[in-house]
Design a protein around this motif. Sequence first.
Motif, PDB file in Angstrom:
ATOM      1  N   SER A 118       0.834  -1.217   0.000  1.00 50.45           N
ATOM      2  CA  SER A 118       0.000   0.000   0.000  1.00 50.45           C
ATOM      3  C   SER A 118       0.862   1.257   0.000  1.00 50.45           C
ATOM      4  CB  SER A 118      -0.945   0.003   1.200  1.00 50.45           C
ATOM      5  OG  SER A 118      -0.196   0.153   2.376  1.00 50.45           O
ATOM      6  N   GLN A 119       0.274   2.313  -0.523  1.00 47.91           N
ATOM      7  CA  GLN A 119       0.991   3.586  -0.575  1.00 47.91           C
ATOM      8  C   GLN A 119       0.446   4.516   0.506  1.00 47.91           C
ATOM      9  OE1 GLN A 119       0.071   6.512  -3.727  1.00 47.91           O
ATOM     10  NE2 GLN A 119       2.260   6.517  -4.182  1.00 47.91           N
ATOM     11  N   LYS A 120       1.344   5.076   1.277  1.00 50.17           N
ATOM     12  CA  LYS A 120       0.906   6.022   2.305  1.00 50.17           C
ATOM     13  C   LYS A 120       1.050   7.447   1.777  1.00 50.17           C
ATOM     14  CE  LYS A 120       2.173   3.107   6.186  1.00 50.17           C
ATOM     15  NZ  LYS A 120       0.897   2.747   6.767  1.00 50.17           N
ATOM     16  N   HIS A 121       0.186   8.322   2.245  1.00 47.98           N
ATOM     17  CA  HIS A 121       0.336   9.743   1.919  1.00 47.98           C
ATOM     18  C   HIS A 121       0.985  10.418   3.125  1.00 47.98           C
ATOM     19  CE1 HIS A 121      -1.553  13.679   0.183  1.00 47.98           C
ATOM     20  NE2 HIS A 121      -0.238  13.697   0.237  1.00 47.98           N
ATOM     21  N   ILE A 122       2.176  10.919   2.896  1.00 48.42           N
ATOM     22  CA  ILE A 122       2.979  11.478   3.995  1.00 48.42           C
ATOM     23  C   ILE A 122       3.070  12.994   3.867  1.00 48.42           C
ATOM     24  CG2 ILE A 122       5.293  11.466   5.042  1.00 48.42           C
ATOM     25  CD1 ILE A 122       5.593   8.591   3.960  1.00 48.42           C
TER      26      ILE A 122
END
Length: 242
Positions: A86-90
């Motif tokens: 999964s891709q996190k939004h940082i």
Amino acid sequence: MADIEGIKVLNVSTQKRAKKLSEKYNVPLINSESAETYVSIDDQSILHSGNYKLENSFREGKFRARISQYQGESLLKKAIGWQSTSQKHILDTTGGLGHDAFILALLGQKITVLEKNTGLCILIEEALNNLPNLSYFNDAKNNISVINNDSRAFLSSAENFDVIYVDPMFNSKKKLKRTKQMQFLDNYLKEYDDPSVEFYKSNFKRLVIKKELRAAPSIKDYSAISFKGSSVRYDVYSKGEK
Ligand SMILES: C[S@@+](CC[C@H](N)C(=O)[O-])C[C@H]1O[C@@H](n2cnc3c(N)ncnc32)[C@H](O)[C@@H]1O
């Protein structure tokens, strides 16, 4: 805080790029010899402050070595709770030279970089712009957006990000080793700022604070988890993370 008076174009071929940056960051294009603090846009763009110069190439020097080993950033991966699926939004609340942000982008994360110093925002943009045209660099570039603002403007939207990332400027009284780039930042920025306490009070999901290994934590919270390396430490706070 010190900031640039404008952008100098040294090369006809970089004029268009300089104009775009001047519009995005609302700083004038200048050719005055008397400017003290400015960014020169060239094949290697430079932030000038009096006699000091700061380059920020992602293609050479120490940071290039870090880029080539980005998969081995196990501490940073643990700190942000990296998952291959999964891709996190940082939200990077202290952009600086964009180094940590770029490593996170190479690791497949989406990063919104906030940096309140205009000259540094332009150096990040230029470093990204000057990367070789390779698919993994292009993917990483597309995962980063740079915004010139005090990150406190995002306190009320902290809950919209999976991770809030803070790397405050070094403020220890101890004389620890600093890279030349970080020494430049100490002199250029003059004032120290650390928005971590405000973000700790916000509605964040996961808050990651980068510290020097032996520095006191910004926040005393015994539920925090620390990931320790040989010179840095990540203090991780969690609120309502899934
Ligand atoms: C230690 S540097 C960050 C280095 C960065 N992590 C990197 O890898 O290049 C800290 C930076 O945070 C910026 N900064 C500090 N407080 C800020 C705030 N409230 N909003 C936006 N930028 C901030 C400073 O201008 C400085 O450039």
